[in-house]
Design a protein around this motif. Structure first.
Motif, PDB file in Angstrom:
ATOM      1  N   PRO A  57      -1.570  12.461   0.158  1.00 45.58           N
ATOM      2  CA  PRO A  57      -2.330  12.191   1.397  1.00 45.58           C
ATOM      3  C   PRO A  57      -3.724  12.799   1.411  1.00 45.58           C
ATOM      4  CG  PRO A  57      -0.069  12.792   1.900  1.00 45.58           C
ATOM      5  CD  PRO A  57      -0.208  12.920   0.414  1.00 45.58           C
ATOM      6  N   ARG A  58      -3.893  13.963   0.781  1.00 45.19           N
ATOM      7  CA  ARG A  58      -5.203  14.630   0.773  1.00 45.19           C
ATOM      8  C   ARG A  58      -6.222  13.872  -0.069  1.00 45.19           C
ATOM      9  NH1 ARG A  58      -2.493  20.262  -0.841  1.00 45.19           N
ATOM     10  NH2 ARG A  58      -1.402  18.715  -2.095  1.00 45.19           N
ATOM     11  N   ASP A  59      -5.723  13.010  -0.979  1.00 47.13           N
ATOM     12  CA  ASP A  59      -6.625  12.290  -1.882  1.00 47.13           C
ATOM     13  C   ASP A  59      -6.962  10.869  -1.419  1.00 47.13           C
ATOM     14  OD1 ASP A  59      -6.612  14.511  -3.545  1.00 47.13           O
ATOM     15  OD2 ASP A  59      -4.887  13.794  -4.693  1.00 47.13           O
ATOM     16  N   VAL A  60      -6.330  10.424  -0.323  1.00 47.30           N
ATOM     17  CA  VAL A  60      -6.634   9.081   0.190  1.00 47.30           C
ATOM     18  C   VAL A  60      -7.994   9.137   0.889  1.00 47.30           C
ATOM     19  CG1 VAL A  60      -5.931   7.235   1.756  1.00 47.30           C
ATOM     20  CG2 VAL A  60      -4.196   8.522   0.489  1.00 47.30           C
ATOM     21  N   HIS A  76      -5.113  -1.931   6.300  1.00 41.54           N
ATOM     22  CA  HIS A  76      -4.355  -1.692   5.072  1.00 41.54           C
ATOM     23  C   HIS A  76      -3.372  -0.541   5.282  1.00 41.54           C
ATOM     24  CE1 HIS A  76      -3.543  -0.628   0.841  1.00 41.54           C
ATOM     25  NE2 HIS A  76      -3.910  -1.880   0.558  1.00 41.54           N
ATOM     26  N   ALA A  77      -3.826   0.500   5.961  1.00 41.72           N
ATOM     27  CA  ALA A  77      -2.955   1.647   6.227  1.00 41.72           C
ATOM     28  C   ALA A  77      -1.777   1.249   7.118  1.00 41.72           C
ATOM     29  CB  ALA A  77      -3.758   2.771   6.884  1.00 41.72           C
ATOM     30  N   VAL A  78      -2.045   0.398   8.111  1.00 39.44           N
ATOM     31  CA  VAL A  78      -0.958  -0.055   8.992  1.00 39.44           C
ATOM     32  C   VAL A  78       0.021  -0.932   8.208  1.00 39.44           C
ATOM     33  CG1 VAL A  78      -0.365  -1.357  11.080  1.00 39.44           C
ATOM     34  CG2 VAL A  78      -2.377   0.137  11.066  1.00 39.44           C
ATOM     35  N   ALA A  79      -0.496  -1.810   7.352  1.00 42.51           N
ATOM     36  CA  ALA A  79       0.386  -2.638   6.517  1.00 42.51           C
ATOM     37  C   ALA A  79       1.296  -1.753   5.670  1.00 42.51           C
ATOM     38  CB  ALA A  79      -0.453  -3.548   5.610  1.00 42.51           C
ATOM     39  N   HIS A  80       0.745  -0.681   5.122  1.00 40.31           N
ATOM     40  CA  HIS A  80       1.528   0.240   4.291  1.00 40.31           C
ATOM     41  C   HIS A  80       2.631   0.917   5.118  1.00 40.31           C
ATOM     42  CE1 HIS A  80       2.351   2.740   0.867  1.00 40.31           C
ATOM     43  NE2 HIS A  80       2.084   3.852   1.535  1.00 40.31           N
ATOM     44  N   ILE A  81       2.287   1.314   6.328  1.00 42.37           N
ATOM     45  CA  ILE A  81       3.278   1.925   7.222  1.00 42.37           C
ATOM     46  C   ILE A  81       4.395   0.931   7.538  1.00 42.37           C
ATOM     47  CG2 ILE A  81       3.626   2.747   9.597  1.00 42.37           C
ATOM     48  CD1 ILE A  81       0.750   3.969   9.367  1.00 42.37           C
ATOM     49  N   GLU A  82       4.014  -0.311   7.828  1.00 42.54           N
ATOM     50  CA  GLU A  82       5.010  -1.321   8.200  1.00 42.54           C
ATOM     51  C   GLU A  82       5.942  -1.638   7.031  1.00 42.54           C
ATOM     52  OE1 GLU A  82       5.398  -2.129  11.246  1.00 42.54           O
ATOM     53  OE2 GLU A  82       3.526  -1.339  12.018  1.00 42.54           O
ATOM     54  N   LEU A 137      -6.477  -1.386  -1.700  1.00 45.73           N
ATOM     55  CA  LEU A 137      -6.905   0.005  -1.523  1.00 45.73           C
ATOM     56  C   LEU A 137      -5.771   0.948  -1.897  1.00 45.73           C
ATOM     57  CD1 LEU A 137      -8.599  -0.394   1.995  1.00 45.73           C
ATOM     58  CD2 LEU A 137      -9.751  -0.341  -0.221  1.00 45.73           C
ATOM     59  N   ASP A 138      -6.106   2.199  -2.148  1.00 47.91           N
ATOM     60  CA  ASP A 138      -5.084   3.205  -2.402  1.00 47.91           C
ATOM     61  C   ASP A 138      -4.349   3.514  -1.101  1.00 47.91           C
ATOM     62  OD1 ASP A 138      -5.870   3.380  -5.067  1.00 47.91           O
ATOM     63  OD2 ASP A 138      -7.334   4.971  -4.650  1.00 47.91           O
ATOM     64  N   ALA A 139      -3.144   4.064  -1.224  1.00 50.84           N
ATOM     65  CA  ALA A 139      -2.327   4.327  -0.028  1.00 50.84           C
ATOM     66  C   ALA A 139      -1.645   5.689  -0.125  1.00 50.84           C
ATOM     67  CB  ALA A 139      -1.306   3.213   0.160  1.00 50.84           C
TER      68      ALA A 139
END
Length: 266
Positions: A57-60, A76-82, A137-139
């Protein structure tokens, strides 16, 4: 069914399978011939596509949400969470199959997994409309940590995933909707409003079945919740809290306010 979803890597394929299995489950329930509950061993970690690359998480990279690139990053972050939520909701079914539960428990989590699948696809559609895609993107690599930490603690899983992590979504989603409204991004606003409306029930499922298990063992839900969150959740709960939606989901303030702040083990 659950393990098949967990073992599918591609996000669109995973969610298509998830929705097909959910439809089959509810068709059988409505016909009065529920699919029998078997036993299957879920993987320690669900299958994932090669991209996005998962980082600490510190590297995102942090991006300004006021820019077009920042809004893509947020979607993109929300897609990853979902996508992680799809796996979390299917995982709870085989992971704790040794604990007898009413059929309503499975109804709730299959429905939640189906809705999370829809949410992932809504986010992917928004990304693709902006010439991006999930995996561009990275996640965050820490999304599955709560599942690993609670893999042998049924009540811990209910406390941390729906009642902490998903409840956090109720706190932050209104701000995201406002941000996309200001940008005139109507598709993203519509998608996030759908997510916001449906996430309340996912938190409520967690609260309902957590209280059910506490009642089965004659335990005080508030004390047990505080205990489990302090044990498994790394870091304090962050206000401001969406007290109205949390109450709607069965989370009273005396559950979460005492947990605001940081813990020694965080």
């Amino acid at each position: 069914m659950a393990v098949e979803v967990l073992s599918t890597a591609d996000g669109r394929e995973k969610t298509a399978l998830s929705r097909a299995h959910a439809a089959a489950w509810f068709a059988a329930r409505n016909a009065g011939t529920p699919i029998s509950l078997g036993r299957a061993t879920p993987p320690e970690r669900p299958s994932r596509p090669e991209k996005p690359r998962l980082l600490d998480p510190r590297d995102v990279p942090r991006r300004r949400t006021g820019s077009a690139a920042g809004r893509v990053a947020l979607l993109h972050a929300v897609a990853h969470i979902e996508l992680n939520a799809v796996d979390l909701h299917w995982d709870i079914i085989p992971r704790f199959a040794d604990t007898p539960m009413p059929l309503g428990f499975y109804d709730d989590w299959v429905k939640a997994a189906d809705e999370e699948s829809k949410h992932f696809n809504l986010m992917c559609d928004c990304l693709e409309a902006l010439d991006s895609h999930y995996g561009a993107l990275d996640a965050h690599a820490g999304m599955w940590r709560a599942a690993e930490d609670t893999s042998e603690d049924f009540m811990g899983r209910l406390a941390v995933v729906p009642m902490v992590l998903e409840a956090r979504g109720l706190d932050v989603t209104p701000g995201m909707i406002e941000l996309f409204e200001k940008a005139g991004a109507t598709d993203a606003v519509d998608a996030l409003q759908t997510i916001y409306a449906e996430e309340v029930s996912h938190v409520a499922y967690g609260s309902k079945w957590f209280h059910f298990l506490c009642g089965r063992h004659d335990l005080d839900p508030k004390d047990v919740f505080h205990d489990l969150v302090r044990r498994y959740f790394h870091g304090g709960l962050k206000p401001p809290f969406n007290e109205e939606k949390r109450a709607e989901a069965g989370l009273p303030p005396d559950f979460y306010w005492p947990l605001a702040g940081t813990y020694a083990n965080g």
